[in-house]
Design an enzyme around this catalytic site. Structure first.
Site, short mmCIF file in Angstrom:
data_model
loop_
_atom_site.label_atom_id
_atom_site.label_comp_id
_atom_site.label_asym_id
_atom_site.label_seq_id
_atom_site.Cartn_x
_atom_site.Cartn_y
_atom_site.Cartn_z
N ASP A 31 0.87 -1.12 -0.06
CA ASP A 31 0.01 0.10 -0.06
C ASP A 31 0.71 1.51 -0.05
O ASP A 31 0.39 2.37 0.38
CB ASP A 31 -0.95 -0.01 0.98
CG ASP A 31 -0.17 -0.14 2.50
OD1 ASP A 31 0.99 -0.41 2.57
OD2 ASP A 31 -1.11 -0.39 3.50
N ASP A 42 8.81 -5.14 11.42
CA ASP A 42 9.75 -3.81 11.16
C ASP A 42 10.38 -3.67 12.78
O ASP A 42 11.31 -3.13 12.69
CB ASP A 42 8.75 -2.84 10.73
CG ASP A 42 7.20 -2.68 11.61
OD1 ASP A 42 7.11 -3.49 12.49
OD2 ASP A 42 6.76 -1.68 11.28
N1 UDP Z 1 0.03 -8.68 4.39
C1 UDP Z 1 0.60 -10.14 4.15
N2 UDP Z 1 -0.39 -11.03 4.66
C2 UDP Z 1 -1.69 -10.60 5.05
C3 UDP Z 1 -1.88 -9.37 5.58
C4 UDP Z 1 -1.10 -8.50 5.10
O1 UDP Z 1 1.67 -10.33 3.80
O2 UDP Z 1 -2.32 -11.58 5.47
C5 UDP Z 1 1.14 -7.61 3.87
C6 UDP Z 1 0.44 -6.53 3.11
O3 UDP Z 1 0.57 -6.96 1.79
C7 UDP Z 1 1.26 -5.59 3.39
C8 UDP Z 1 1.68 -5.55 4.83
O4 UDP Z 1 1.61 -6.91 5.19
O5 UDP Z 1 2.40 -5.33 2.60
C9 UDP Z 1 0.84 -4.71 5.77
O6 UDP Z 1 -0.48 -5.12 5.69
P1 UDP Z 1 -1.59 -4.04 5.84
O7 UDP Z 1 -1.48 -2.80 5.14
O8 UDP Z 1 -2.73 -4.86 5.37
O9 UDP Z 1 -1.85 -3.89 7.35
P2 UDP Z 1 -1.06 -2.70 8.19
O10 UDP Z 1 0.05 -3.39 9.01
O11 UDP Z 1 -0.50 -1.45 7.35
O12 UDP Z 1 -2.36 -2.12 9.10
MN MN Z 2 -0.90 -0.76 5.28
#
Ligand code: UDP
Ligand code: MN
Length: 273
Positions: free
Chosen positions: A103, A189
């Site tokens: 994203d 991270d």
């Molecule tokens: N992601 C993944 N598997 C999952 C959900 C998320 O590999 O089941 C990856 C997604 O493609 C993105 C990152 O993890 O690159 C973060 O996911 P997301 O933006 O949905 O969540 P955030 O951590 O930003 O809330």
């Molecule tokens: Mn995200």
């Protein structure tokens, strides 16, 4: 001097751009990237996913890596992907490892320009934290502070120089990154920050041009878009958090990434003229 300017020869080809993605997002997030910024870094960008998609494999000239990690948002499985990203970077021989989420919009020319300010033969961990103080780790029973460290938000993107990545080899390579994640039970991270700041004793360098959707995207001034390295969005499931950029209708371009791309690169085929 000649020595000071060696790293200024850095080009896009010296960067390993790594994008974490998943089968959950292969028809929503990935196509936007493939249509926009990926076109400016086709040979340098690799996607780390959990499925096989022949169409995407063709579109990326074989740059989709099936990590065989599970398709879940659990710590272990996200760490699994990050671990594979890191190992592929080591294998690539490139000078810089830059990770992004699916994203993120990556402003490719700006990424190159910013990295030219740093020497890849020195230890650099570049990124932007999403909190204003380091993460404090306490001993549970005694509540005594054990240590504290900064980490770059993965969802904003971060870069690691080859020199530093090589120093991390004994603790992070060959899947050992997953063991670190599991050991401290923290997200990928955060674990990266733990390894670099706490174990390697190298500090995160704040590069404010990285942006995640933990910030309010609409607060980014349009005049500065060209100077930013990354952008992000969230929604529509959560509340929409997108940059404010003129261009396509929001129904056609809800993430605003198509409009942003045309703002930065108006000559693209799909951009209005
Ligand atoms: N992601 C993944 N598997 C999952 C959900 C998320 O590999 O089941 C990856 C997604 O493609 C993105 C990152 O993890 O690159 C973060 O996911 P997301 O933006 O949905 O969540 P955030 O951590 O930003 O809330
Ligand atoms: Mn995200």
């Amino acid at each position: 001097t000649v020595y000071d300017s060696v790293h200024k020869n850095i080009t896009l080809d010296d960067i390993f751009i790594s994008v974490k993605t998943s089968k959950h997002y292969q028809y929503s997030r990935l196509p936007i990237i493939l249509k926009t910024w990926f076109q400016l870094a086709k040979d340098q960008t690799w996607f780390f996913t959990d499925t096989d998609n022949p169409q995407h494999q063709r579109q990326t000239n074989g740059h989709m890596v099936n990590t065989n990690c599970s398709d879940s948002h659990q710590r272990k499985h996200l760490c699994c992907k990050t671990s594979v990203e890191y190992d592929h970077f080591l294998e690539s021989g490139k000078k810089w490892f830059c990770h992004f989420d699916d994203d993120n919009y990556v402003n490719v020319p700006r990424l190159v320009t910013v990295l030219q300010k740093y020497n890849h033969q020195e230890d650099w961990y570049l990124g932007r934290p999403s909190v204003n103080k380091p993460l404090h780790i306490y001993n549970k029973p005694t509540e005594k502070l054990l240590f504290a460290f900064w980490f770059a938000t993965g969802g904003a993107g971060f870069c690691i120089s080859r020199s530093l990545a090589l120093k991390m080899l004994p603790v992070a390579s060959g899947g050992r990154f997953i063991s670190v994640c599991e050991g401290i039970r923290l997200p990928d991270d955060v674990s990266m920050g733990f390894i670099i700041e706490h174990l390697m004793k190298k500090n995160l360098t704040l590069v404010p041009e990285f942006h995640s959707h933990l910030e309010q995207m609409k607060l980014l001034p349009m005049e500065t878009f060209r100077d930013q390295i990354s952008f992000s969005y969230s929604g529509p499931k959560d509340k929409m958090n997108v940059i404010n950029v003129p261009g396509f209708d929001t129904r056609y371009d809800p993430t605003r990434f198509l409009s942003l791309h045309c703002f930065l690169f108006p000559h693209f085929k799909f951009c209005p003229r």
